[in-house]
Design a protein around this motif. Structure first.
Motif, mmCIF file in Angstrom:
data_model
loop_
_atom_site.group_PDB
_atom_site.id
_atom_site.type_symbol
_atom_site.label_atom_id
_atom_site.label_comp_id
_atom_site.label_asym_id
_atom_site.label_seq_id
_atom_site.Cartn_x
_atom_site.Cartn_y
_atom_site.Cartn_z
ATOM 1 N N ALA A 126 -2.239 6.498 -6.729
ATOM 2 C CA ALA A 126 -2.805 5.460 -7.575
ATOM 3 C C ALA A 126 -3.989 4.819 -6.874
ATOM 4 O O ALA A 126 -4.007 4.707 -5.641
ATOM 5 N N ALA A 127 -4.960 4.398 -7.657
ATOM 6 C CA ALA A 127 -6.154 3.732 -7.142
ATOM 7 C C ALA A 127 -6.050 2.232 -7.397
ATOM 8 O O ALA A 127 -5.849 1.802 -8.538
ATOM 9 N N SER A 128 -6.187 1.469 -6.312
ATOM 10 C CA SER A 128 -6.029 0.018 -6.409
ATOM 11 C C SER A 128 -7.301 -0.651 -6.916
ATOM 12 O O SER A 128 -8.388 -0.091 -6.837
ATOM 13 N N VAL A 129 -7.167 -1.864 -7.382
ATOM 14 C CA VAL A 129 -8.324 -2.676 -7.756
ATOM 15 C C VAL A 129 -8.991 -3.261 -6.526
ATOM 16 O O VAL A 129 -10.061 -3.851 -6.624
ATOM 17 N N VAL A 183 -3.381 -5.616 -1.112
ATOM 18 C CA VAL A 183 -2.495 -5.127 -2.162
ATOM 19 C C VAL A 183 -1.094 -5.704 -1.982
ATOM 20 O O VAL A 183 -0.532 -5.658 -0.887
ATOM 21 N N ARG A 184 -0.528 -6.241 -3.061
ATOM 22 C CA ARG A 184 0.794 -6.863 -2.970
ATOM 23 C C ARG A 184 1.858 -6.107 -3.749
ATOM 24 O O ARG A 184 3.038 -6.181 -3.415
ATOM 25 N N SER A 185 1.476 -5.415 -4.804
ATOM 26 C CA SER A 185 2.481 -4.717 -5.596
ATOM 27 C C SER A 185 1.821 -3.584 -6.369
ATOM 28 O O SER A 185 0.600 -3.437 -6.370
ATOM 29 N N TYR A 226 -2.559 -1.710 -8.779
ATOM 30 C CA TYR A 226 -3.158 -0.374 -8.891
ATOM 31 C C TYR A 226 -3.584 -0.138 -10.335
ATOM 32 O O TYR A 226 -2.819 -0.377 -11.268
ATOM 33 N N ARG A 227 -4.800 0.337 -10.492
ATOM 34 C CA ARG A 227 -5.395 0.466 -11.828
ATOM 35 C C ARG A 227 -5.185 1.847 -12.438
ATOM 36 O O ARG A 227 -4.885 1.951 -13.616
ATOM 37 N N TYR A 228 -5.395 2.895 -11.644
ATOM 38 C CA TYR A 228 -5.323 4.257 -12.170
ATOM 39 C C TYR A 228 -4.165 4.990 -11.502
ATOM 40 O O TYR A 228 -3.989 4.887 -10.286
ATOM 41 N N TRP A 229 -3.434 5.755 -12.301
ATOM 42 C CA TRP A 229 -2.269 6.478 -11.805
ATOM 43 C C TRP A 229 -2.372 7.947 -12.183
ATOM 44 O O TRP A 229 -2.860 8.291 -13.259
ATOM 45 N N GLY A 230 -1.857 8.798 -11.294
ATOM 46 C CA GLY A 230 -1.729 10.206 -11.610
ATOM 47 C C GLY A 230 -0.434 10.471 -12.358
ATOM 48 O O GLY A 230 0.370 9.566 -12.571
ATOM 49 N N GLN A 231 -0.236 11.735 -12.707
ATOM 50 C CA GLN A 231 0.934 12.116 -13.493
ATOM 51 C C GLN A 231 2.131 12.466 -12.621
ATOM 52 O O GLN A 231 3.249 12.590 -13.112
ATOM 53 N N GLY A 232 1.912 12.624 -11.344
ATOM 54 C CA GLY A 232 2.995 12.888 -10.406
ATOM 55 C C GLY A 232 3.177 14.356 -10.081
ATOM 56 O O GLY A 232 2.810 15.236 -10.864
#
Length: 126
Positions: free
Chosen positions: A97-100, A107-109, A113-119
């Motif tokens: 995941a890509a954080s803001v 980063v706290r939680s 994170y803004r963008y996520w992969g499918q795993g």
């Protein structure tokens, strides 16, 4: 289209190694801290590792310290997770995941994170 795509998962015996890749398309990863997360069946998602946008800062879940290494190649727009000495308890779906933010220390939680992969599935079993 902005997306992250993980690859490199698979079935490996205990003690083995895998290298996961997280490739971005539609945007550049240069400005983002990138995190790896995992979720095992019946368990909550947990953060495994994070790397700052420059690559100068990293952190790890205690249970993977000394076994996993996160790295990035901004020229290839890709982040990696080298996993060595794998254990059955590492079995999970792994997500990047890509954080803001640029820094992992900010980063706290997972909501940061803004963008996520499918795993990608990682199974450690004999």
């Amino acid at each position: 289209q902005l997306q992250l795509v993980e690859s490199g998962g698979g079935l490996v015996q205990p003690g083995g190694s895998l290298r996961l890749s997280c490739a971005a398309s539609g945007f550049t990863l240069d400005y983002y801290a990138i995190g790896w997360f995992r979720q095992a069946p019946g368990k909550e998602r947990e953060g495994v590792s994070c790397i700052s946008s420059s690559g100068g800062g990293t952190n790890y879940l205690d249970s993977v310290k000394g076994r996993f290494t996160i790295s990035r190649d901004n020229a290839k727009n890709t982040v990696y997770l080298q996993m060595n000495s794998l254990k059955p308890e590492d079995t999970a779906v792994y997500y990047c995941a890509a954080s803001v933010f640029r820094l992992c220390t900010v980063v706290r939680s997972s909501s940061d994170y803004r963008y996520w992969g499918q795993g990608t599935q990682v199974t450690v079993s004999s």
